[in-house]
Design a protein around this motif. Structure first.
Motif, PDB file in Angstrom:
ATOM      1  N   VAL A 271       0.214  -1.143   0.129  1.00  0.00           N
ATOM      2  CA  VAL A 271       0.132  -0.316  -0.221  1.00  0.00           C
ATOM      3  C   VAL A 271       0.742   1.612   0.096  1.00  0.00           C
ATOM      4  O   VAL A 271       0.582   2.010  -0.681  1.00  0.00           O
ATOM      5  N   VAL A 272       2.106   0.855   0.599  1.00  0.00           N
ATOM      6  CA  VAL A 272       2.713   2.845   1.106  1.00  0.00           C
ATOM      7  C   VAL A 272       3.792   2.255   0.063  1.00  0.00           C
ATOM      8  O   VAL A 272       3.896   4.204  -0.967  1.00  0.00           O
ATOM      9  N   LEU A 273       4.309   1.400  -0.942  1.00  0.00           N
ATOM     10  CA  LEU A 273       5.066   1.238  -2.166  1.00  0.00           C
ATOM     11  C   LEU A 273       4.014   2.457  -3.262  1.00  0.00           C
ATOM     12  O   LEU A 273       4.474   3.129  -3.796  1.00  0.00           O
ATOM     13  N   ASN A 274       2.553   1.827  -3.392  1.00  0.00           N
ATOM     14  CA  ASN A 274       2.024   1.742  -3.553  1.00  0.00           C
ATOM     15  C   ASN A 274       1.379   3.533  -4.480  1.00  0.00           C
ATOM     16  O   ASN A 274       1.847   4.090  -5.226  1.00  0.00           O
ATOM     17  N   ALA A 275       0.777   3.558  -3.406  1.00  0.00           N
ATOM     18  CA  ALA A 275       0.061   4.969  -2.719  1.00  0.00           C
ATOM     19  C   ALA A 275       1.473   6.373  -3.239  1.00  0.00           C
ATOM     20  O   ALA A 275       1.252   7.584  -3.493  1.00  0.00           O
ATOM     21  N   SER A 276       2.975   5.880  -3.004  1.00  0.00           N
ATOM     22  CA  SER A 276       3.994   7.251  -2.622  1.00  0.00           C
ATOM     23  C   SER A 276       4.211   7.249  -5.019  1.00  0.00           C
ATOM     24  O   SER A 276       5.562   8.439  -5.173  1.00  0.00           O
ATOM     25  N   ALA A 277       4.168   6.141  -5.511  1.00  0.00           N
ATOM     26  CA  ALA A 277       4.571   5.896  -6.665  1.00  0.00           C
ATOM     27  C   ALA A 277       5.631   6.314  -6.705  1.00  0.00           C
ATOM     28  O   ALA A 277       6.265   6.943  -8.129  1.00  0.00           O
ATOM     29  N   SER A 278       6.692   5.779  -6.136  1.00  0.00           N
ATOM     30  CA  SER A 278       8.093   5.829  -6.414  1.00  0.00           C
ATOM     31  C   SER A 278       8.216   4.550  -6.583  1.00  0.00           C
ATOM     32  O   SER A 278       7.664   3.714  -7.556  1.00  0.00           O
ATOM     33  N   THR A 279       9.425   4.877  -6.955  1.00  0.00           N
ATOM     34  CA  THR A 279      10.080   3.831  -8.385  1.00  0.00           C
ATOM     35  C   THR A 279      11.337   2.958  -7.873  1.00  0.00           C
ATOM     36  O   THR A 279      12.597   3.700  -8.419  1.00  0.00           O
ATOM     37  N   PRO A 280      11.665   2.286  -6.927  1.00  0.00           N
ATOM     38  CA  PRO A 280      12.870   1.702  -5.911  1.00  0.00           C
ATOM     39  C   PRO A 280      14.039   1.473  -7.236  1.00  0.00           C
ATOM     40  O   PRO A 280      13.396   0.511  -7.665  1.00  0.00           O
ATOM     41  N   ALA A 281      14.961   1.350  -7.093  1.00  0.00           N
ATOM     42  CA  ALA A 281      16.733   1.149  -7.572  1.00  0.00           C
ATOM     43  C   ALA A 281      17.480   0.957  -6.941  1.00  0.00           C
ATOM     44  O   ALA A 281      17.799   1.533  -5.809  1.00  0.00           O
ATOM     45  N   ILE A 282      18.289   0.388  -7.123  1.00  0.00           N
ATOM     46  CA  ILE A 282      19.803  -0.062  -6.409  1.00  0.00           C
ATOM     47  C   ILE A 282      20.918   1.319  -6.793  1.00  0.00           C
ATOM     48  O   ILE A 282      20.433   2.605  -7.924  1.00  0.00           O
TER      49      ILE A 282
END
Length: 221
Positions: free
Chosen positions: A98-109
């Motif tokens: 939920v948190v990751l989707n709501a933030s529209a973040s694109t995690p990367a190395i």
């Protein structure tokens, strides 16, 4: 209908499976020798790969008939599919992502540690928590594209800038992983092939099919 291309996506195969029971573990590619002094010496023989077994739940015949041709297709050379751990589909402290989707973040190395046993992440939501046992996946390389799947050994929290310190993972990160590579924390996955001789659509009686099963192993090809 267009010909299927490989690896089959999660939605094309894995998500269609009525899973009754499954395992999802890394293999041990080790050579073990015992010295005259009683010491056990170990050495890596190859790459640690994920593997598992999927036992399908009891199905009605029409459900089995839908799955049978795809499973038979995956028995052929050169075929593959994506698989994920159904018990760990998202970070433990972010149920359903939920948190990751709501933030529209694109995690990367952010970086790979010099030991090849640690990675740090960037572009996470501020203060986002990674827990021991969470999974992470990403693709790297070309011809072929390879799919890495790792398990966090340690825990960490991103700072206000969305970056984490180095976190230990297992198995070790392979050469080719690089900074700025996008990662999956929701439904982390790897590319797999059927282990020859293990696939069976089980037995049928009256209106049901039971005991369907297969084993799979991660592939880096």
């Amino acid at each position: 209908m267009a010909l299927l291309t490989f690896p089959l996506t999660l939605s094309q195969f894995f998500d269609q499976l009525p899973i009754g029971k499954c395992t999802f573990d890394p293999t041990e590619a080790l050579d073990v020798a015992e010295t005259g002094g009683g010491e056990l010496l170990t050495a890596d023989l190859g790459t640690a790969l994920w593997s598992g077994q999927i036992d399908l739940a009891v199905m009605e015949h029409h459900e089995a008939a839908r799955l049978r041709p795809v499973l038979n297709l995956l028995r052929r050379a050169g075929t593959s599919f994506m698989v994920t751990d159904a018990t760990r589909p998202w970070p433990r402290l972010d149920p359903f992502g939920v948190v990751l989707n709501a933030s529209a973040s694109t995690p990367a190395i952010l970086a790979v540690g010099g030991s090849w046993r640690e990675i740090s992440l960037k572009s996470l939501p501020p203060w986002y928590a990674i827990s021991a046992g969470d999974l992470i996946s990403f693709s790297y390389g070309s011809s072929p594209v390879r799919y890495a799947l790792h398990e966090f050994v340690g825990s960490a929290e991103a700072g206000a800038n969305g970056q984490t310190p180095l976190i230990e993972v297992t198995p070790p990160v392979r050469p080719g992983a690089a900074a700025d590579t996008a990662v999956q924390l929701i439904r982390p996955r790897c590319k797999a092939v059927l282990q020859p001789g293990t696939a069976s659509m089980g037995a049928s009686i009256n209106t049901i099919t039971s005991d369907a099963t297969f084993r799979w192993t991660q592939t880096l090809r």
